[in-house]
Design an enzyme around this catalytic site. Structure first.
Site, mmCIF file in Angstrom:
data_model
loop_
_atom_site.group_PDB
_atom_site.id
_atom_site.type_symbol
_atom_site.label_atom_id
_atom_site.label_comp_id
_atom_site.label_asym_id
_atom_site.label_seq_id
_atom_site.Cartn_x
_atom_site.Cartn_y
_atom_site.Cartn_z
ATOM 1 C CG ASP A 20 28.904 -5.453 -0.269
ATOM 2 O OD1 ASP A 20 30.007 -4.946 -0.058
ATOM 3 O OD2 ASP A 20 28.520 -5.774 -1.409
ATOM 4 C CG HIS A 212 29.575 -1.795 -4.909
ATOM 5 N ND1 HIS A 212 29.866 -1.603 -3.581
ATOM 6 C CD2 HIS A 212 29.307 -3.115 -5.052
ATOM 7 C CE1 HIS A 212 29.790 -2.764 -2.950
ATOM 8 N NE2 HIS A 212 29.458 -3.706 -3.821
ATOM 9 C CB CYS A 243 35.251 -5.822 -2.046
ATOM 10 S SG CYS A 243 36.418 -7.178 -1.893
HETATM 11 N N1 COA Z 1 35.599 -19.716 7.894
HETATM 12 C C1 COA Z 1 36.436 -19.628 8.940
HETATM 13 N N2 COA Z 1 37.749 -19.862 8.867
HETATM 14 C C2 COA Z 1 38.223 -20.235 7.681
HETATM 15 C C3 COA Z 1 37.415 -20.369 6.549
HETATM 16 C C4 COA Z 1 36.044 -20.076 6.679
HETATM 17 N N3 COA Z 1 35.204 -20.148 5.654
HETATM 18 N N4 COA Z 1 38.178 -20.745 5.519
HETATM 19 C C5 COA Z 1 39.429 -20.845 5.976
HETATM 20 N N5 COA Z 1 39.466 -20.542 7.289
HETATM 21 C C6 COA Z 1 40.624 -20.514 8.183
HETATM 22 C C7 COA Z 1 41.418 -21.770 8.151
HETATM 23 O O1 COA Z 1 40.915 -22.689 9.096
HETATM 24 C C8 COA Z 1 42.800 -21.290 8.544
HETATM 25 O O2 COA Z 1 42.822 -21.022 9.931
HETATM 26 P P1 COA Z 1 44.193 -21.137 10.776
HETATM 27 O O3 COA Z 1 45.100 -20.081 10.217
HETATM 28 O O4 COA Z 1 43.762 -20.854 12.163
HETATM 29 O O5 COA Z 1 44.688 -22.522 10.529
HETATM 30 C C9 COA Z 1 42.865 -19.947 7.857
HETATM 31 O O6 COA Z 1 41.509 -19.503 7.711
HETATM 32 C C10 COA Z 1 43.539 -20.016 6.496
HETATM 33 O O7 COA Z 1 42.916 -21.033 5.741
HETATM 34 P P2 COA Z 1 43.166 -21.206 4.192
HETATM 35 O O8 COA Z 1 42.313 -22.312 3.678
HETATM 36 O O9 COA Z 1 44.656 -21.278 3.933
HETATM 37 O O10 COA Z 1 42.560 -19.882 3.629
HETATM 38 P P3 COA Z 1 43.271 -18.637 2.997
HETATM 39 O O11 COA Z 1 44.133 -17.946 3.988
HETATM 40 O O12 COA Z 1 43.850 -19.039 1.700
HETATM 41 O O13 COA Z 1 41.974 -17.694 2.736
HETATM 42 C C11 COA Z 1 39.610 -17.541 2.355
HETATM 43 C C12 COA Z 1 40.934 -18.114 1.898
HETATM 44 C C13 COA Z 1 38.619 -17.726 1.230
HETATM 45 C C14 COA Z 1 39.153 -18.295 3.579
HETATM 46 C C15 COA Z 1 39.790 -16.071 2.741
HETATM 47 O O14 COA Z 1 40.506 -15.416 1.739
HETATM 48 C C16 COA Z 1 38.472 -15.379 2.949
HETATM 49 O O15 COA Z 1 37.741 -15.662 3.888
HETATM 50 N N6 COA Z 1 38.119 -14.423 2.087
HETATM 51 C C17 COA Z 1 36.873 -13.728 2.167
HETATM 52 C C18 COA Z 1 36.948 -12.426 1.444
HETATM 53 C C19 COA Z 1 35.653 -11.670 1.499
HETATM 54 O O16 COA Z 1 34.701 -11.987 2.198
HETATM 55 N N7 COA Z 1 35.617 -10.581 0.739
HETATM 56 C C20 COA Z 1 34.524 -9.691 0.697
HETATM 57 C C21 COA Z 1 33.314 -10.238 0.087
HETATM 58 S S1 COA Z 1 33.406 -10.415 -1.662
HETATM 59 ZN ZN ZN Z 2 29.393 -5.781 -3.262
#
Ligand code: COA
Ligand code: ZN
Length: 316
Positions: A20, A212, A243
């Site tokens: 975080d 938080h 976040c």
């Molecule tokens: N690990 C690595 N790469 C990932 C992944 C994962 N868990 N999930 C998706 N991807 C990659 C895909 O392979 C794709 O790659 P490319 O562009 O090279 O083809 C790209 O990310 C987009 O994939 P998609 O399924 O369309 O995801 P998205 O763009 O809709 O994003 C999440 C969805 C969930 C992956 C993304 O929003 C995310 O990682 N969010 C995390 C937010 C976070 O941690 N916030 C703070 C903590 S609460």
């Molecule tokens: Zn948090």
């Protein structure tokens, strides 16, 4: 410490600074430094460390080295090593690194789930169901519910909505549930209401509270949750955290300040505060800025100063 009541109640401390906290830092902390820092944290008595997140490196570039960190850290017996996972891809990556626990994440509110994960809460729940089936009991599964106590976009989140979502987690068979106050909107009276309701409905579920300190209510909320019987708390060394997809988000409750308060009140955290403070003092150099934690600056309440010489002579 003879003037302290020792209630002896055990509280489990779960460190999230390296997930975080580091996810929010503008600089990329080198992998070696992360590993070295986590290895130090592992020897302070913490119950669990959330090591990293297996999210998209485009979404969270600061944690793009998740595999390297997870695979290279020492696994100290007695410490659980967890990682945050938003989807099936993240689950596969986490399993390949031998995590002890997968911490699934989604939000109670629509807008934050969409901003953070680009999914509706319903789509997140569907991913979770697939993950539970794919994991098949090989590792522990915890579900974290962001914006439980309020959403920076949608505002208040009805308690019924929180409980309905937790019910879905319980039905899936998760091992634990974390109630998260993602942007510090919770107040202690609300925390008591939500925690009491959750614990009454699921007395055997392992609940964690994740606060938080964005509006200065963090430790008050910890106390309210502890009084409602919650015995696991996420916290972040130095008070780092936040976040990147929640406007106005800032640091978690500070681990060393929380341990200090709970120990002073007679709770047993299992954590060596002095050892934790050694690690907290390393943080400004690692993140390249001052940290909000207070005990690291003031010292514990047991700290004493020499009586000023002139006053001592006057018997003042
Ligand atoms: N690990 C690595 N790469 C990932 C992944 C994962 N868990 N999930 C998706 N991807 C990659 C895909 O392979 C794709 O790659 P490319 O562009 O090279 O083809 C790209 O990310 C987009 O994939 P998609 O399924 O369309 O995801 P998205 O763009 O809709 O994003 C999440 C969805 C969930 C992956 C993304 O929003 C995310 O990682 N969010 C995390 C937010 C976070 O941690 N916030 C703070 C903590 S609460
Ligand atoms: Zn948090």
């Amino acid at each position: 410490m003879s003037n302290l009541s020792k209630n002896g109640k055990r509280i489990y401390i779960q460190e999230v600074s390296v997930r975080d906290g580091f996810q929010m830092e503008p600089i990329f902390i080198p992998t070696d430094r992360k590993v070295e820092f986590i290895n130090g944290l592992s020897r302070t008595g913490l119950a669990k460390i959330e090591v990293t997140s297996f999210t998209s490196p485009k979404a969270i570039p600061a944690l793009a080295d998740a595999e390297a960190v997870m695979c290279r850290i020492d696994r100290v017996p007695g410490v659980e090593y967890a990682a945050l996972v938003p989807n099936m891809r993240g689950c596969e990556r986490a399993l390949s690194c031998g995590v002890d626990e997968i911490n699934l994440v989604m939000s109670a509110s629509d807008s934050h789930n969409m901003a953070n994960l680009r999914m509706t809460p319903q789509q997140s729940l569907e991913q979770f169901e697939q993950i539970v089936a794919a994991v098949g009991g090989r590792v522990r599964l915890n579900a974290s519910l962001s914006t439980t106590f309020g959403c920076p976009f949608d505002g208040e989140v009805p308690l019924s909505r929180v409980l309905d979502t937790v019910a879905r987690f319980v039905d899936m068979g998760v091992d634990g549930v974390t109630l998260c106050d993602t942007t510090g909107m919770a107040n202690p009276a609300q925390v008591a209401r939500v925690c009491d309701a959750a614990r009454q409905r699921w007395p055997d579920m392992v609940f964690t509270a994740h606060f938080h300190n964005t509006r200065g209510m963090g430790l008050a909320n910890v106390l309210a949750a502890a009084q409602s019987g919650i015995d696991r708390f996420d916290a972040s060394l130095g008070g780092l955290g936040g976040c990147p997809f929640a406007p106005g988000a800032s640091g978690n409750v500070c681990t060393e300040d929380m341990v200090h308060m709970l120990e002073a009140m007679g709770y047993d955290t299992g954590v060596d505060l002095e050892a934790l403070l050694v690690r907290a003092r390393q943080l400004p150099d690692i993140v390249q800025h001052d940290i909000p934690g207070q005990v690291v600056k003031a010292g514990p309440w047991t700290r004493r100063y020499p009586v000023p010489a002139a006053k001592a002579a006057q018997g003042a």
